[in-house]
Design a protein around this motif. Sequence first.
Motif, short mmCIF file in Angstrom:
data_model
loop_
_atom_site.label_atom_id
_atom_site.label_comp_id
_atom_site.label_asym_id
_atom_site.label_seq_id
_atom_site.Cartn_x
_atom_site.Cartn_y
_atom_site.Cartn_z
N GLN A 8 -3.23 8.93 -1.10
CA GLN A 8 -4.17 8.07 -0.35
C GLN A 8 -4.90 7.10 -1.28
O GLN A 8 -5.07 5.92 -0.94
CB GLN A 8 -5.19 8.92 0.44
N SER A 18 -3.32 -2.08 5.43
CA SER A 18 -3.71 -0.72 5.83
C SER A 18 -2.73 -0.18 6.86
O SER A 18 -2.49 1.03 6.93
CB SER A 18 -5.14 -0.70 6.35
N GLU A 19 -2.13 -1.05 7.66
CA GLU A 19 -1.13 -0.60 8.64
C GLU A 19 0.08 0.00 7.93
O GLU A 19 0.59 1.04 8.33
CB GLU A 19 -0.64 -1.81 9.45
N GLY A 22 -0.67 3.27 6.53
CA GLY A 22 -0.63 4.27 7.60
C GLY A 22 0.80 4.72 7.90
O GLY A 22 1.05 5.90 8.17
N THR A 25 1.78 7.07 5.19
CA THR A 25 1.09 8.34 5.39
C THR A 25 1.81 9.19 6.43
O THR A 25 1.99 10.41 6.27
CB THR A 25 -0.37 8.09 5.84
N THR A 26 2.27 8.54 7.50
CA THR A 26 3.00 9.25 8.56
C THR A 26 4.30 9.84 8.01
O THR A 26 4.63 11.00 8.25
CB THR A 26 3.33 8.25 9.71
N ASN A 78 2.24 7.53 15.53
CA ASN A 78 1.77 6.30 14.88
C ASN A 78 2.24 5.09 15.68
O ASN A 78 3.42 4.72 15.63
CB ASN A 78 2.30 6.25 13.44
#
Length: 322
Positions: A8, A18-19, A22, A25-26, A78
Amino acid sequence: MSAPKTLQDWLQAEAPSSELAGVITTIAAACAEIAKVLRTAPTDGLAGATDHTNVQGETQKQLDVVSNDIFIKHIRQNAAISILISEELDEELHMQNQGRFAIATDPLDGSSNLDVNVTVGSIFSVLAVDPNAPDLLQPGSEQLAAGYAAYGPSTSLLLTFGKTTAAFTLSNEGVFMLDREAVQVAAQSGEYAINSARQRFWDAPTSTYVAQNIAGEEGELGKRYNMRWVGSMVADIHRILMRGGIFLYPLDSETTAKGGRLRLLYEANPMSLLLEAAGGAASTGHGRILDVVPTDIHQRVPVIMGSSAEVARLDALYAKAK
Ligand code: AHG
Ligand code: MN
Ligand code: MN
């Protein structure tokens, strides 16, 4: 010494948006869950094959299906991801959202190694799409991000947004921790990876390249080579990212009709982006893999990738054979 960085922390500093952070991260969450399932799969009744065949004509292992389902479950959570392309799905899966990203994945690579507890992995590629008119047949140079998880003695996550390649290790607490910020592939190497049982199918450049290696210090190169072949692309490429080498699945007389063995969108392209961002190279023998314009989501492609000097040597043999 500065505090250890988590995935992170790294995403916050490195991700172009940031998208996109994300989306990674998914995918990382899906990989962490697959790592956990693999750890005890043999005693959880998850060994062995199913009676299904995928679109590639290959028998699916139970864990191919489970890993694919884990990817689908995480991606559905997501809304930025509108499409999933997977080795295990005949057609792309459209999510009911307006997400601007598509994922292509080999959810479990090297699955012939599952029953013998040898390293397997998950490979992924992130593309930008217009959800109303998605173009999935983009060359690999258009990838926004790519990576893989290698499920070995530790679980590694390798990631790139196209500029550098970073390596993470999954902690016992389930957090990916940064262990190398900018992996560099050695330009020279004395290790090559090829399934040499296929020798009778090889073309002249591949045969010459391997013969020169086998001749070692007594041959025209005056240099000793070693051969390594795990049978999991993820494990073989991970070794090359860590200490150099070349990985070959060239076009041969048996795979010519199919265009090669390995798949462009979810095997060759993500690995090519990772290697190039780490200073390596990736070629079909007739040009850069990342420049190939796909005509099908499950398209196959010849693969020559790894240390740049070794890839250049085989490319030169192809150029001479023209
Ligand atoms: P998958 O398990 O996703 O079908 O991929 C297997 C691929 C790749 O991981 C590996 O490098 C290659 O197939 C192994 O090929 P051989 O069977 O010729 O060794
Ligand atoms: Mn694979
Ligand atoms: Mn697979």
